[in-house]
Design a protein around this motif. Structure first.
Motif, PDB file in Angstrom:
ATOM      1  N   ILE A 380       0.866  -1.184   0.000  1.00 30.31           N
ATOM      2  CA  ILE A 380       0.000   0.000   0.000  1.00 30.31           C
ATOM      3  C   ILE A 380       0.900   1.230   0.000  1.00 30.31           C
ATOM      4  N   TYR A 382       0.799   5.697   0.053  1.00 28.46           N
ATOM      5  CA  TYR A 382      -0.043   6.716   0.669  1.00 28.46           C
ATOM      6  C   TYR A 382       0.268   8.097   0.088  1.00 28.46           C
ATOM      7  N   ASP A 420      -5.146   1.904   7.349  1.00 27.74           N
ATOM      8  CA  ASP A 420      -5.567   3.220   6.855  1.00 27.74           C
ATOM      9  C   ASP A 420      -4.796   4.402   7.448  1.00 27.74           C
ATOM     10  N   THR A 431      -6.279  12.278   2.057  1.00 30.84           N
ATOM     11  CA  THR A 431      -5.417  11.117   1.864  1.00 30.84           C
ATOM     12  C   THR A 431      -6.004  10.133   0.853  1.00 30.84           C
ATOM     13  N   TYR A 433      -5.033   6.314  -1.340  1.00 31.06           N
ATOM     14  CA  TYR A 433      -4.242   5.102  -1.226  1.00 31.06           C
ATOM     15  C   TYR A 433      -4.112   4.430  -2.594  1.00 31.06           C
TER      16      TYR A 433
END
Length: 442
Positions: A380, A382, A420, A431, A433
């Motif tokens: 992931i 960010y 998260d 934000t 992802y």
């Protein structure tokens, strides 16, 4: 697409009573006997030596309370001196209140850590904001804990215990003012559907304390948000200076000895394709090195993507060595001051672009629409500001009871943290992802 590979819970199991944490060596040492009113004052030289020793001590907060330590055994002078270097815990703060004059500003830091831990355990900021006079930080902390509380309620997770330890990294002091850079190590035991897992993270804060009316007060708190600083380029929201990084990580220019890069050796040039991606090895490597740097690699100022690259390489992901920093995904180390690795190995935005691109062989990934589609060893990235500029990377290492990813990260070291990052000061309403599922055959 159907998902295969290892997938499961983090540290789960039947509900059981949490055993009290083991006492450290320093905790088992008896307390100093109270000094009689008629005893002569200690020489100034001894007080100075004790203050110097205290600057190197560790401080910790803990909830729930630890067992009381015995105070019946006599202490040698050496034990009395080492006592100043012992871990201080929130459970014995009231017992130590009488030592306020001896501890000075350190007692105020200890109380701050104790209240910080209580705020984390209760997910309410009031207990700490009533103590700290910095209104800006109080608003910042309140917003973070409100997000954390709301998120955990929605996912059916409840904190079942919290422990916070703090290490003094750097101290600057005068007769009436002190600034302290501290490293906070937070452990939260979470309960979800009758099962438990432990999440950990390490954060840095700088505290400013002032002496007023014979007491030390915490006047200002500044969290150091390392996740928001990219490896290269301009950042308008950089809270951390180069001097800060030198305090945290020291000299980063030492040479490294990288793992073997098979693609650089002629006899391995024709590496067979279809090597299975070992997700179990990715998670094992991530848990081994989440809180320190592997000496086989360079330790970067912003280490999150370097750490993630090491993890997926440990899972059999092949390097794509091009010799050009702007292309491929590769690492050779440092040679005579020159950096020999691709941007995609070390920079979150670069690895995002690399994994998004279409490739027929080597390290490949599919962009997924949601976090619940990920497996062990997936990635992931960010984008804190929603401007398509990714600044942080994590790797999936476990799952909660509902199958949602728990991730590991570095720079701000995290282990089995909910994916998260709403519990981070770096998180904003903007934000975004990017979820990457690494191909099973590489």
């Amino acid at each position: 697409m159907p998902r295969t590979g290892n997938r499961g819970l983090g540290n789960t199991g039947p509900k059981k009573t949490q055993a009290p944490p083991k006492q450290t060596v320093s905790e088992r040492k008896p307390q100093l006997k109270p000094t009689a009113p008629t005893a002569p004052a200690a020489p100034k030289q001894q007080a100075s030596a004790e203050l110097q020793s205290m600057r190197q001590a560790e401080i910790s907060g803990h909830a729930p309370q630890d067992q009381k330590r015995s105070s019946q055994e006599p202490m040698t002078p050496r034990q009395q001196k080492s006592k100043l270097n012992s871990l201080l815990r929130s459970s014995d703060y009231e017992q130590r209140a009488g030592e306020e004059k001896l501890l000075g500003w350190k007692s105020a830091v200890h109380r701050y850590v104790s209240l910080y831990n209580q705020a984390e355990a209760n997910q309410h900021a009031a207990v700490l904001t009533d103590y700290v006079t910095d209104s800006d930080h109080c608003d910042r902390l309140r917003g973070r804990l409100e997000r954390l509380r709301e998120r955990d309620l929605l996912r059916g997770a409840l904190p079942a215990g919290s422990e916070t330890k703090a290490e003094l990294i750097r101290v600057n002091e005068s007769s009436s003012e002190v600034s302290v850079l501290v490293r906070l190590h937070i452990k939260r035991r979470m309960e979800q559907s009758g099962r438990y897992y432990m999440e950990e993270r390490s954060e840095f804060e700088r505290l400013w304390l002032g002496l007023s009316g014979g007491a030390w007060d915490v006047l200002r708190v500044e969290p150091i948000i390392a996740e928001r600083r990219p490896r290269f380029g301009t950042a308008t929201d950089n809270w951390m200076t180069i001097d800060d990084y030198s305090e945290l990580f020291g000299d980063l220019s030492s040479p490294s000895t990288p793992y073997l890069n098979y693609d650089l050796l002629q006899q391995f040039k024709h590496r067979p394709s279809g090597i299975r991606y070992r997700r179990d090895l990715v998670a094992a490597y991530a848990d081994r090195w989440w809180n320190e740097g592997n000496p086989a690699y360079e330790l970067f100022e912003v280490n999150c993507t370097n750490y993630v690259s090491q993890c997926i390489f440990a899972g059999n992901a092949p390097m794509n060595y091009t010799g050009k920093r702007e292309t491929g995904w590769w690492y050779k180390g440092r040679n005579k001051g020159s950096e020999w690795w691709s941007y995609s190995w070390a920079v979150s935005n670069a690895i995002t672009n690399y994994l998004t691109g279409s490739k027929s062989s080597g390290l490949r990934a599919e962009v997924m629409q949601s976090a619940d589609e990920l497996q062990l060893g997936d990635i992931i990235t960010y984008d804190w500001n929603g401007d398509q500029r990714f600044q942080h990377s994590t790797v999936v290492t476990a799952f909660d009871s509902f199958g949602m990813p728990l991730v590991n990260a570095n720079t701000v070291s995290s282990r089995h943290r909910y994916w998260d990052y709403r519990d981070s000061y770096a998180w904003t309403e903007q934000t975004k992802y990017r979820f990457f599922h690494i191909a099973d055959l590489l």
